[in-house]
Design a protein around this motif. Structure first.
Motif, mmCIF file in Angstrom:
data_model
loop_
_atom_site.group_PDB
_atom_site.id
_atom_site.type_symbol
_atom_site.label_atom_id
_atom_site.label_comp_id
_atom_site.label_asym_id
_atom_site.label_seq_id
_atom_site.Cartn_x
_atom_site.Cartn_y
_atom_site.Cartn_z
ATOM 1 N N ALA A 58 -10.202 48.988 -25.027
ATOM 2 C CA ALA A 58 -10.392 49.376 -23.633
ATOM 3 C C ALA A 58 -11.629 50.252 -23.492
ATOM 4 N N ALA A 59 -12.434 49.929 -22.516
ATOM 5 C CA ALA A 59 -13.642 50.724 -22.271
ATOM 6 C C ALA A 59 -13.273 52.004 -21.531
ATOM 7 N N PRO A 60 -13.895 53.128 -21.876
ATOM 8 C CA PRO A 60 -13.600 54.370 -21.159
ATOM 9 C C PRO A 60 -14.002 54.252 -19.694
ATOM 10 N N LYS A 61 -13.255 54.908 -18.840
ATOM 11 C CA LYS A 61 -13.509 54.829 -17.393
ATOM 12 C C LYS A 61 -14.852 55.449 -17.036
ATOM 13 N N TYR A 62 -15.150 56.606 -17.649
ATOM 14 C CA TYR A 62 -16.376 57.320 -17.321
ATOM 15 C C TYR A 62 -17.391 57.220 -18.466
ATOM 16 N N ARG A 63 -18.619 56.845 -18.121
ATOM 17 C CA ARG A 63 -19.683 56.724 -19.128
ATOM 18 C C ARG A 63 -20.952 57.390 -18.617
ATOM 19 N N GLY A 64 -21.364 58.450 -19.272
ATOM 20 C CA GLY A 64 -22.625 59.102 -18.939
ATOM 21 C C GLY A 64 -22.600 59.831 -17.607
ATOM 22 N N LEU A 65 -23.656 60.600 -17.384
ATOM 23 C CA LEU A 65 -23.761 61.434 -16.190
ATOM 24 C C LEU A 65 -23.813 60.605 -14.913
ATOM 25 N N LEU A 66 -24.793 59.701 -14.818
ATOM 26 C CA LEU A 66 -24.954 58.908 -13.602
ATOM 27 C C LEU A 66 -23.805 57.919 -13.423
ATOM 28 N N GLY A 67 -23.338 57.368 -14.539
ATOM 29 C CA GLY A 67 -22.229 56.423 -14.472
ATOM 30 C C GLY A 67 -20.958 57.071 -13.960
ATOM 31 N N THR A 68 -20.687 58.278 -14.442
ATOM 32 C CA THR A 68 -19.496 58.998 -14.001
ATOM 33 C C THR A 68 -19.593 59.346 -12.523
ATOM 34 N N ALA A 69 -20.762 59.854 -12.113
ATOM 35 C CA ALA A 69 -20.961 60.204 -10.698
ATOM 36 C C ALA A 69 -20.818 58.974 -9.812
ATOM 37 N N ALA A 70 -21.373 57.839 -10.268
ATOM 38 C CA ALA A 70 -21.295 56.600 -9.485
ATOM 39 C C ALA A 70 -19.852 56.110 -9.374
ATOM 40 N N THR A 71 -19.099 56.215 -10.465
ATOM 41 C CA THR A 71 -17.696 55.785 -10.459
ATOM 42 C C THR A 71 -16.877 56.638 -9.499
ATOM 43 N N ILE A 72 -17.085 57.939 -9.534
ATOM 44 C CA ILE A 72 -16.356 58.851 -8.638
ATOM 45 C C ILE A 72 -16.687 58.527 -7.181
ATOM 46 N N ALA A 73 -17.978 58.360 -6.900
ATOM 47 C CA ALA A 73 -18.400 58.074 -5.522
ATOM 48 C C ALA A 73 -17.857 56.732 -5.042
ATOM 49 N N ARG A 74 -17.853 55.727 -5.918
ATOM 50 C CA ARG A 74 -17.390 54.386 -5.548
ATOM 51 C C ARG A 74 -15.881 54.367 -5.298
ATOM 52 N N GLU A 75 -15.117 55.017 -6.159
ATOM 53 C CA GLU A 75 -13.661 54.971 -6.059
ATOM 54 C C GLU A 75 -13.081 55.965 -5.061
ATOM 55 N N GLU A 76 -13.742 57.122 -4.924
ATOM 56 C CA GLU A 76 -13.146 58.197 -4.123
ATOM 57 C C GLU A 76 -13.998 58.644 -2.941
ATOM 58 N N GLY A 77 -15.209 58.089 -2.852
ATOM 59 C CA GLY A 77 -16.118 58.516 -1.796
ATOM 60 C C GLY A 77 -17.063 59.588 -2.301
ATOM 61 N N ALA A 78 -18.259 59.656 -1.716
ATOM 62 C CA ALA A 78 -19.276 60.612 -2.167
ATOM 63 C C ALA A 78 -18.802 62.060 -2.066
ATOM 64 N N ALA A 79 -17.965 62.344 -1.068
ATOM 65 C CA ALA A 79 -17.491 63.717 -0.866
ATOM 66 C C ALA A 79 -16.698 64.225 -2.070
ATOM 67 N N ALA A 80 -16.127 63.290 -2.849
ATOM 68 C CA ALA A 80 -15.326 63.687 -4.017
ATOM 69 C C ALA A 80 -16.180 64.380 -5.066
ATOM 70 N N LEU A 81 -17.497 64.165 -5.042
ATOM 71 C CA LEU A 81 -18.383 64.833 -5.998
ATOM 72 C C LEU A 81 -18.449 66.339 -5.737
ATOM 73 N N TRP A 82 -18.048 66.734 -4.543
ATOM 74 C CA TRP A 82 -18.019 68.162 -4.206
ATOM 75 C C TRP A 82 -16.592 68.708 -4.203
ATOM 76 N N LYS A 83 -15.674 68.023 -4.911
ATOM 77 C CA LYS A 83 -14.309 68.549 -5.042
ATOM 78 C C LYS A 83 -14.378 69.913 -5.708
ATOM 79 N N GLY A 84 -13.611 70.835 -5.207
ATOM 80 C CA GLY A 84 -13.604 72.164 -5.800
ATOM 81 C C GLY A 84 -14.703 73.065 -5.275
ATOM 82 N N ILE A 85 -15.389 72.655 -4.194
ATOM 83 C CA ILE A 85 -16.490 73.476 -3.695
ATOM 84 C C ILE A 85 -15.990 74.818 -3.155
ATOM 85 N N VAL A 86 -14.802 74.824 -2.521
ATOM 86 C CA VAL A 86 -14.286 76.085 -1.961
ATOM 87 C C VAL A 86 -13.990 77.109 -3.064
ATOM 88 N N PRO A 87 -13.162 76.763 -4.076
ATOM 89 C CA PRO A 87 -12.981 77.731 -5.165
ATOM 90 C C PRO A 87 -14.261 77.954 -5.956
#
Length: 311
Positions: free
Chosen positions: A50-79
């Motif tokens: 099985a291939a890992p879900k997240y690969r590299g910096l840009l790949g991980t960011a792209a996966t998060i944005a694609r699956e959860e929306g770009a706003a998910a990259l700022w999860k945890g901004i309040v704390p």
């Protein structure tokens, strides 16, 4: 800090406020890199087939944005902003008074590099000991990925997370991962502040990083050289601090670990030694860019808090 700051008079409140503003601005700009780093660090070893879900910096960011929306990259901004107001304000705001305490009130001349490192280590440890709950909530929010339909989120937001952790796990749980967190932030803070302070003290004889860069063709004592020196120090800090950073993220993101040692042993046994350097590139990319933005902003914001020149 350093040679320049010695010529101006800024109160502790002024330094704290300027540092908090600069740290919060840098946090907003670089949080997507931190979110990618946390996801990579929390990713457990998978079956070879099985291939890992997240690969590299840009790949991980792209996966998060694609699956959860770009706003998910700022999860945890309040704390994250809570953390920077407390941690960022204290670690930098306390640096000058602690450094002065270590050299003594009668000290004349340049402050030794060892005292700067000691001051950075001390203020980093003190600041994160107070700000640990904000770091915990930030990691918990960043760690939550895409959920199956109908599955509720673990926390509705930052304030809900603080309340639920206290209610479900106890007040002391807010300091989960404190050991590796103190180690990580004390090391990185000492590397960041001492090196930046030392580089700014441009007439000193023992600026090893700066002298090394200045020997290269085309480099001179200017802002570009200082920023490169800071990035070099940041790279060293990440090399040293990455293992404790991974343990900190795993302890905060997963309650399966009973202690720092337990987390180290289980990570080593289950995922191998390279797991301690998961997220290394996004960690360095984040730390390097964060330092550049924060220090440049700090230099400008501090000007608003100068009370008077010291003759």
């Amino acid at each position: 800090m350093g040679g320049h700051d010695a010529k101006v008079d800024i109160s502790f409140a002024g330094r704290f406020t300027a540092s908090a503003i600069a740290a919060c601005f840098a946090e907003v700009c670089t949080l997507p890199l931190d979110t990618a780093k946390v996801r990579l660090q929390l990713q457990k070893k998978v079956d070879v087939a099985a291939a890992p879900k997240y690969r590299g910096l840009l790949g991980t960011a792209a996966t998060i944005a694609r699956e959860e929306g770009a706003a998910a990259l700022w999860k945890g901004i309040v704390p994250g902003l809570h953390r920077q107001c407390i941690y960022g304000g204290l670690r930098i705001g306390l640096y000058e008074p602690v450094k002065s305490f270590y050299v003594g009130k009668d000290h004349v001349g340049d402050v030794p590099l060892s005292k700067k490192i000691a001051a950075g280590f001390t203020t980093g440890a003190i600041a994160i000991s107070i700000a640990n709950p904000t770091d915990l909530v930030k990691v918990r929010l960043q760690a939550e990925g895409k959920l199956a339909p109908g599955v509720p989120r673990r926390y509705a937001g930052a304030m809900d997370a603080y309340a639920k952790i206290v209610r479900q796990e106890g007040f002391a749980a807010l300091w989960t991962g404190l050991g590796p967190n103190v180690a990580r932030n004390a090391i990185i803070n000492a590397a960041e502040l001492a090196s930046y302070d030392q580089v700014k003290q441009a007439h000193s004889k023992d600026i090893l990083v700066l002298q090394t860069i200045l020997k290269l063709p085309g480099f001179k004592d200017d802002v570009v050289t200082h920023l490169l020196s800071g990035l070099g120090a940041g790279f060293f800090a990440v090399c040293v601090g990455s293992p404790v950073d991974v343990v900190k993220s795993r302890m905060m993101g997963d309650s399966a670990y009973t202690s720092t040692i337990d987390c180290f042993v289980k990570t080593l046994k289950n995922d191998g030694p390279l797991a301690f350097y998961k997220g290394f590139l996004p960690n360095f990319a984040r730390l390097g860019s964060w330092n550049v933005i924060m220090f440049l902003t700090l230099e400008q914001v501090q000007k608003a808090f100068v009370r008077k020149p010291v003759s």
